[in-house]
Design a protein around this motif. Structure first.
Motif, PDB file in Angstrom:
ATOM      1  N   MET A 190       0.822  -1.225   0.000  1.00 32.36           N
ATOM      2  CA  MET A 190       0.000   0.000   0.000  1.00 32.36           C
ATOM      3  C   MET A 190       0.850   1.267   0.000  1.00 32.36           C
ATOM      4  O   MET A 190       0.305   2.369  -0.011  1.00 32.36           O
ATOM      5  N   GLY A 191       2.156   1.120   0.016  1.00 29.32           N
ATOM      6  CA  GLY A 191       3.037   2.284   0.025  1.00 29.32           C
ATOM      7  C   GLY A 191       3.213   2.912   1.395  1.00 29.32           C
ATOM      8  O   GLY A 191       3.779   4.012   1.514  1.00 29.32           O
ATOM      9  N   LEU A 192       2.783   2.208   2.455  1.00 31.46           N
ATOM     10  CA  LEU A 192       2.859   2.791   3.790  1.00 31.46           C
ATOM     11  C   LEU A 192       4.277   2.815   4.344  1.00 31.46           C
ATOM     12  O   LEU A 192       4.589   3.641   5.204  1.00 31.46           O
ATOM     13  N   HIS A 193       5.143   1.932   3.871  1.00 33.62           N
ATOM     14  CA  HIS A 193       6.499   1.918   4.413  1.00 33.62           C
ATOM     15  C   HIS A 193       7.282   3.138   3.969  1.00 33.62           C
ATOM     16  O   HIS A 193       8.056   3.707   4.753  1.00 33.62           O
ATOM     17  N   ALA A 194       7.090   3.561   2.731  1.00 33.29           N
ATOM     18  CA  ALA A 194       7.739   4.795   2.277  1.00 33.29           C
ATOM     19  C   ALA A 194       7.218   5.986   3.072  1.00 33.29           C
ATOM     20  O   ALA A 194       7.984   6.874   3.482  1.00 33.29           O
ATOM     21  N   LYS A 195       5.910   6.010   3.323  1.00 36.20           N
ATOM     22  CA  LYS A 195       5.330   7.088   4.120  1.00 36.20           C
ATOM     23  C   LYS A 195       5.841   7.033   5.558  1.00 36.20           C
ATOM     24  O   LYS A 195       6.080   8.074   6.182  1.00 36.20           O
ATOM     25  N   ALA A 196       6.013   5.818   6.079  1.00 42.39           N
ATOM     26  CA  ALA A 196       6.515   5.668   7.450  1.00 42.39           C
ATOM     27  C   ALA A 196       7.911   6.256   7.569  1.00 42.39           C
ATOM     28  O   ALA A 196       8.225   6.948   8.547  1.00 42.39           O
ATOM     29  N   ARG A 197       8.763   5.982   6.607  1.00 44.52           N
ATOM     30  CA  ARG A 197      10.120   6.545   6.644  1.00 44.52           C
ATOM     31  C   ARG A 197      10.085   8.066   6.561  1.00 44.52           C
ATOM     32  O   ARG A 197      10.836   8.751   7.262  1.00 44.52           O
ATOM     33  N   ASP A 198       9.191   8.596   5.710  1.00 44.37           N
ATOM     34  CA  ASP A 198       9.067  10.055   5.619  1.00 44.37           C
ATOM     35  C   ASP A 198       8.588  10.651   6.939  1.00 44.37           C
ATOM     36  O   ASP A 198       9.105  11.681   7.392  1.00 44.37           O
ATOM     37  N   HIS A 199       7.595  10.020   7.550  1.00 45.14           N
ATOM     38  CA  HIS A 199       7.088  10.481   8.844  1.00 45.14           C
ATOM     39  C   HIS A 199       8.209  10.474   9.887  1.00 45.14           C
ATOM     40  O   HIS A 199       8.363  11.427  10.661  1.00 45.14           O
ATOM     41  N   LEU A 200       8.963   9.390   9.919  1.00 46.21           N
ATOM     42  CA  LEU A 200      10.010   9.258  10.929  1.00 46.21           C
ATOM     43  C   LEU A 200      11.090  10.314  10.731  1.00 46.21           C
ATOM     44  O   LEU A 200      11.543  10.944  11.696  1.00 46.21           O
ATOM     45  N   ARG A 201      11.503  10.529   9.503  1.00 42.36           N
ATOM     46  CA  ARG A 201      12.491  11.585   9.224  1.00 42.36           C
ATOM     47  C   ARG A 201      11.971  12.946   9.675  1.00 42.36           C
ATOM     48  O   ARG A 201      12.712  13.746  10.263  1.00 42.36           O
ATOM     49  N   GLN A 202      10.703  13.227   9.387  1.00 40.33           N
ATOM     50  CA  GLN A 202      10.148  14.525   9.739  1.00 40.33           C
ATOM     51  C   GLN A 202      10.074  14.714  11.240  1.00 40.33           C
ATOM     52  O   GLN A 202      10.362  15.787  11.762  1.00 40.33           O
ATOM     53  N   ARG A 203       9.715  13.640  11.974  1.00 35.01           N
ATOM     54  CA  ARG A 203       9.648  13.778  13.429  1.00 35.01           C
ATOM     55  C   ARG A 203      11.039  14.010  14.004  1.00 35.01           C
ATOM     56  O   ARG A 203      11.202  14.813  14.920  1.00 35.01           O
ATOM     57  N   ILE A 204      12.029  13.325  13.487  1.00 29.61           N
ATOM     58  CA  ILE A 204      13.399  13.553  13.959  1.00 29.61           C
ATOM     59  C   ILE A 204      13.824  14.978  13.647  1.00 29.61           C
ATOM     60  O   ILE A 204      14.453  15.653  14.471  1.00 29.61           O
TER      61      ILE A 204
END
Length: 245
Positions: free
Chosen positions: A138-152
């Motif tokens: 579903m493409g959620l892993h790419a979004k998860a990495r983006d979310h994690l980078r943004q939170r950091i």
């Protein structure tokens, strides 16, 4: 420096849960070692990141920094947060059968969720391999990495604004978390954490912390495990001290 104030925002790693004595916890061991090594008092301030909501994490970090004005902030990427971020299916806590299934709220709602939602749902841990595979398709892993980078990056910006040295604590997986997810995290998440340009307390790469003899149960380290974590914390914080002088 008259004293060193270290704030740690994390999960159950910060507590012994009755399984480990308070003076055997990794942050207590770390504080005593740093005091001996650097000849200054060390105060550790603990905060809980018992939330999946991104905005909630930033809110808690902001409150801790504003209230305690630490010299160092250690921010943990909690394993359950990471699983929830990377899985396709969540569950309503009440109910039965398929009616409990819910879409990943990170994908549906973004960084701030409707009031009361988080208390009513949780990541689905059954059928983990299928859940993880579905999220990838579903493409959620790419979004998860983006979310994690943004939170950091958000925490980094907060730290820079308050002239605080920031370090990251990696996830730590007990046997509760399935092998497929641990392998995914090592392949997809650990490189991201290593590349973020911040000191990393890398619990994921420790062979000792994959040894069952260092665990009290499926979730929590025993005293020997906390000693291993303390050694990593001492090394990580030690590498950050020159930034403060």
């Amino acid at each position: 420096m008259e004293s060193l104030r270290i704030a740690i925002l994390g999960g159950c790693l910060n507590s012994g849960y009755g399984l480990v004595g308070i003076n055997q916890l990794y942050h207590r061991l770390m504080a005593r070692a740093l005091e001996r090594q650097h000849g200054c008092p060390v105060r550790v301030i603990l905060g809980r990141l018992d939330t999946h909501e991104h905005a909630g994490m930033i809110d808690r970090a902001t409150k801790m920094v504003t209230k305690h004005k630490p010299d160092i902030l250690l921010f943990q990427i909690r394993p359950d947060f990471l699983w929830g971020l990377c899985s396709a299916l969540w569950l309503k806590r009440q109910g039965y059968g398929l009616s409990r299934l819910r879409q990943n709220p990170h994908s549906r709602y973004g960084i701030r969720w409707p009031e009361g939602l988080e208390m009513s749902i949780c990541p689905m841990h059954r059928f983990a391999a299928l859940n993880l595979q579905l999220a990838g398709r579903m493409g959620l892993h790419a979004k998860a990495r983006d979310h994690l980078r943004q939170r950091i990056d958000d925490i980094r910006e907060l730290s820079q604004e308050n002239r605080i040295s920031l370090g990251i604590i990696s996830p730590l997986f007990g046997t509760y978390y399935p092998a497929c997810f641990q392998q995914f995290a090592h392949k997809e998440i650990l490189p991201l954490l290593l590349d973020c340009g911040l000191p990393l307390m890398d619990l994921m790469s420790s062979p000792q912390l994959r040894d069952p003899n260092h665990w009290a149960d499926h979730f929590h380290l025993n005293a020997a495990g906390h000693q291993v974590a303390a050694d990593l914390a001492i090394s990580t914080v030690g590498s950050m001290l020159p930034r403060l002088t």
